[in-house]
Design a protein around this motif. Structure first.
Motif, short mmCIF file in Angstrom:
data_model
loop_
_atom_site.label_atom_id
_atom_site.label_comp_id
_atom_site.label_asym_id
_atom_site.label_seq_id
_atom_site.Cartn_x
_atom_site.Cartn_y
_atom_site.Cartn_z
N GLU A 573 -6.14 -12.52 0.92
CA GLU A 573 -6.91 -11.67 -0.05
C GLU A 573 -7.14 -10.08 0.37
O GLU A 573 -7.57 -9.93 1.49
CB GLU A 573 -8.19 -12.16 -0.49
CG GLU A 573 -8.78 -11.50 -1.60
CD GLU A 573 -10.16 -12.20 -1.87
OE1 GLU A 573 -10.85 -11.34 -2.93
OE2 GLU A 573 -10.72 -13.09 -1.38
N ARG A 574 -6.71 -9.16 -0.44
CA ARG A 574 -6.54 -7.88 -0.17
C ARG A 574 -8.05 -7.34 -0.26
O ARG A 574 -8.76 -7.65 -1.37
CB ARG A 574 -5.69 -7.05 -1.03
CG ARG A 574 -4.28 -6.97 -0.66
CD ARG A 574 -3.50 -6.49 -1.82
NE ARG A 574 -2.17 -6.21 -1.39
CZ ARG A 574 -1.32 -5.37 -1.17
NH1 ARG A 574 -1.89 -4.41 -0.71
NH2 ARG A 574 -0.05 -5.75 -0.72
N PRO A 575 -8.60 -6.71 0.88
CA PRO A 575 -9.81 -6.28 0.71
C PRO A 575 -9.90 -4.72 0.07
O PRO A 575 -8.79 -4.42 -0.20
CB PRO A 575 -10.32 -5.89 2.26
CG PRO A 575 -8.93 -5.54 2.92
CD PRO A 575 -7.88 -6.46 2.16
N PRO A 576 -11.01 -4.32 -0.48
CA PRO A 576 -11.00 -3.08 -1.10
C PRO A 576 -10.73 -1.90 -0.04
O PRO A 576 -11.12 -2.14 1.07
CB PRO A 576 -12.27 -2.97 -1.68
CG PRO A 576 -13.25 -3.95 -0.89
CD PRO A 576 -12.40 -4.94 -0.48
N GLY A 577 -10.06 -0.87 -0.55
CA GLY A 577 -9.78 0.18 -0.01
C GLY A 577 -8.34 0.58 0.47
O GLY A 577 -7.60 -0.35 -0.19
N ARG A 578 -8.11 1.47 1.05
CA ARG A 578 -6.75 2.08 1.03
C ARG A 578 -5.87 1.10 2.10
O ARG A 578 -6.26 1.07 3.36
CB ARG A 578 -6.55 3.50 1.64
CG ARG A 578 -5.00 3.93 1.68
CD ARG A 578 -5.26 5.54 1.79
NE ARG A 578 -3.75 6.03 1.80
CZ ARG A 578 -3.13 6.37 0.87
NH1 ARG A 578 -3.56 6.14 -0.53
NH2 ARG A 578 -1.87 6.90 0.80
N LEU A 579 -4.98 0.60 1.93
CA LEU A 579 -3.93 -0.43 2.79
C LEU A 579 -2.51 -0.17 2.73
O LEU A 579 -2.10 -0.13 1.79
CB LEU A 579 -4.33 -1.87 2.36
CG LEU A 579 -3.57 -3.04 3.28
CD1 LEU A 579 -4.18 -3.10 4.55
CD2 LEU A 579 -3.69 -4.15 2.53
N ARG A 580 -2.01 0.18 3.95
CA ARG A 580 -0.40 0.42 3.73
C ARG A 580 0.06 -0.77 4.72
O ARG A 580 -0.24 -1.20 5.64
CB ARG A 580 -0.10 1.53 4.65
CG ARG A 580 1.20 2.21 4.82
CD ARG A 580 1.13 3.17 5.64
NE ARG A 580 2.55 3.57 5.74
CZ ARG A 580 3.48 4.45 5.02
NH1 ARG A 580 2.96 4.75 3.91
NH2 ARG A 580 4.60 4.65 5.23
N LEU A 581 0.88 -1.71 3.65
CA LEU A 581 1.61 -2.93 4.20
C LEU A 581 2.76 -2.65 3.99
O LEU A 581 3.35 -2.67 2.95
CB LEU A 581 0.81 -4.28 3.58
CG LEU A 581 1.33 -5.32 3.93
CD1 LEU A 581 1.11 -5.74 5.32
CD2 LEU A 581 0.57 -6.48 3.01
N ARG A 582 3.88 -2.64 5.13
CA ARG A 582 5.14 -2.48 5.31
C ARG A 582 5.85 -3.45 5.64
O ARG A 582 5.61 -3.78 7.00
CB ARG A 582 5.43 -1.20 5.60
CG ARG A 582 5.11 0.19 4.83
CD ARG A 582 5.59 1.42 5.43
NE ARG A 582 5.57 1.36 6.70
CZ ARG A 582 6.52 2.24 7.36
NH1 ARG A 582 7.29 3.01 6.70
NH2 ARG A 582 6.49 2.46 8.65
#
Length: 588
Positions: A573-582
């Motif tokens: 589950e993605r947490p809140p905030g800026r996330l860069r997933l490549r």
């Protein structure tokens, strides 16, 4: 209905008013009221049953056409494959403006009687052989005729429907579209002709977003320069047009032809490699001259006498150095200290005269040594701005600078020497000599694709100068002149470098022999913590997914294959905030 804002990430049920029932279909773009605000979105399903106790609100308006059902399913697959949100991919696949109606389908154009090549032409024969496979890679040398190849492929599949041609840049779109129209085909650019593509009957040419073209009647897909990094989205999700088209062509049961002078490891792993006759491929590469810097006077810097003499004899020399600014590394002439940032201690660079800039925190300070307060500095690693000044002094003529940072809109003169980063290979227009001033920077880069990227850079230079029979010439200065990449180009045998790279990738477990994801951003620590919990919950299972410790605020997640990696990432589950997933980025 799935709302356009990707952060929402879930679909909602709405009622279709009676007056809209006949115009609504899967893929239609609509506007609805959501939490008291009007938002746009896409219809994902029709005739659904809302949850018990829920009274759906009516749709406000139908904006127009959106991606068809087949493309929506492809977007769902892509969202899973690259751990992204469905709305992101639907936004890529849809039109840039509202399309209330579609034009009439283009009438079928008569198949050209013959291509511009004879039936026994090596290129036409190689194309025919390639189209017999579900996925094939055709190795076309840099000076090979891409337009003739596309003509032959489309003519060979004309009875099965129009084609889709995906290219790296917008300039390639214009060039290939014009060539196909001269050939007699109804070809349209994807970015300006989405409605015509959705109506069907025409061949579509576009950059990576065209992988989601709404064409209903595809007969063949062609990807030119499939190795080019422009075919992958730089941000997150880091989807790649080639992989999308592999999945799409498989679903449709149509052939996919990948074309490249230096095929990627991923392409070589997908299907057979089709090669042109040895004499044809060799003629399509420029002549390569390697200068061994170990035998040169070190005081000459980046300009040994042989390079200066060759540049003076050339009408249009192009110098390539992938370092912007005046200096990327400077030392104090008084005390020998390296110029560094006073805030974060990173090595400072000189983008302008008398000023140091930090590439990490963007702080700017005067050109003064922090250790001894000296003001005289020596350049240990010069940038293109300084190189342009040195080249002008050596050649005695004006030398123009071209780099991505300088702005791609600046027009370069048609004649005279040019210095720049690799962007100059796209902007110079023509050249009779290309000089790579520091190819070792590319060959020895810490990136796992360094060899492939250096080979592609040399191929781009060879395409700019043309074939060896036409006088095309490349000069590289290197301290490792026997490197397999340089030998491959000198012998016009890119397969030598590909074989060595295959062995290395397989040993290290990098794509296509493994899969890796990069996690960064403010929310990365929380995301990795949740990922580790998911992995810990799979007690007793082999450690097929590994989380590597962070470096510079990022984590790497590795697995044996993309299916396993993306399956695990989908459970987090993605947490809140800026996330860069490549996932499987080309620059890593």
């Amino acid at each position: 209905m799935l709302p356009e804002p990707a952060r929402i990430g879930r679909s909602f049920d709405y009622v279709v008013p009676e007056g809209m029932a006949g115009a609504l279909r899967v893929g239609s773009m609509v506007r609805v009221a959501l939490a008291g605000r009007p938002v746009g979105g896409w219809v994902l399903d029709c005739d659904v049953t809302p949850p018990p106790g829920v009274i759906p609100r009516p749709i406000r308006t139908i904006t127009g056409y959106g991606p068809p059902a087949e493309v929506i399913d492809l977007c769902r697959w892509a969202a899973h494959r690259w751990a992204g949100r469905l709305a992101t991919f639907l936004g890529t696949a849809g039109p840039h403006r509202a399309v209330p109606s579609l034009p009439e389908p283009s009438p079928p154009t008569s198949s050209p009687a013959a291509t511009s090549q004879s039936a026994h032409d090596p290129l036409a024969e190689a194309v025919r052989w390639s189209l017999r496979h579900a996925v094939a890679t055709l190795r076309l040398p840099p000076a090979g005729d891409q337009g003739a190849l596309v003509e032959a492929a489309l003519a060979g599949r004309a009875a099965d429907g129009p084609g889709l041609v995906v290219v790296p840049t917008q300039a390639d779109v214009v060039r290939i579209t014009r060539r196909l129209r001269q050939f007699g085909l109804n070809a349209v650019p994807f970015d300006r002709s989405w409605p015509a593509a959705a109506a069907g009957g025409c061949t579509v040419v576009g950059t990576r977003a065209a992988a989601f073209s709404p064409q209903p009647d595809l007969g063949v897909v062609i990807v030119l320069d499939e190795h080019d990094e422009s075919l992958q989205e730089e941000g997150s999700p880091s989807w790649h047009a080639r992989e999308v088209l592999v999945e799409r062509s498989h679903r449709l049961g149509i052939p996919l032809l990948l074309v490249s002078p230096t095929p990627s490891q991923e392409a070589l792993n997908l299907g057979p490699l089709i090669e042109l006759p040895r004499s044809v491929e060799r003629a399509g590469w420029a002549r390569l001259e390697v200068i061994d810097l170990r035998a040169e006077d070190p005081r000459a810097g980046l300009f040994p006498e042989r390079i200066v003499a060759a540049a003076r004899a050339a009408e249009r020399p192009v110098f390539v150095l992938n370092r912007t600014g005046r200096s990327r590394l400077s030392v104090c002439r008084n005390c020998g200290a390296t110029a560094a940032c006073e805030r974060c201690e990173a090595a400072a660079i000189r983008l302008e005269e008398h000023t140091f800039t930090c590439p990490r925190c963007d702080s700017v300070r005067p050109e003064v040594c922090l250790a001894c307060r000296g003001t005289a500095f020596a350049n240990l690693r010069v940038g293109v701005t300084r190189v342009a000044e040195e080249a002008a002094a050596l050649l005695g003529v004006t030398v123009h600078e071209a780099s991505g940072a300088a702005g791609t809109g600046t027009r370069l003169p048609d004649r005279g020497p040019v210095v720049g980063t690799e962007a100059v290979l796209h902007r110079a227009g023509s050249a009779d000599l290309v000089v790579f001033l520091d190819i070792d920077q590319e060959l020895l880069a810490p990136r796992y694709r360094a060899a492939d990227q250096a080979l592609a850079l040399l191929a781009r230079g060879a395409r700019l100068v043309g074939s060896r029979s036409g006088g095309g010439r490349i000069i590289v200065a290197s301290r490792i002149p026997d490197h397999v990449v340089l030998r491959s180009v000198a012998l016009a045998q890119p397969g030598l470098a590909a074989a060595a790279e295959t062995e290395r990738r397989a040993m290290l477990g990098y794509p296509p022999f493994g899969s890796v994801a990069e996690v960064a951003g403010a929310a990365a620590p929380a995301y990795v913590e949740r990922l580790r919990q998911v992995l810990d919950d799979e007690a007793g299972s082999p450690p097929e997914v590994q989380v590597i410790n962070p470096a510079d605020g990022r984590w790497l997640v590795r697995a044996a294959d993309a299916e396993r990696l993306c399956g695990v990432l989908a459970e987090v589950e993605r947490p809140p905030g800026r996330l860069r997933l490549r996932v499987d980025p080309m620059r890593l």
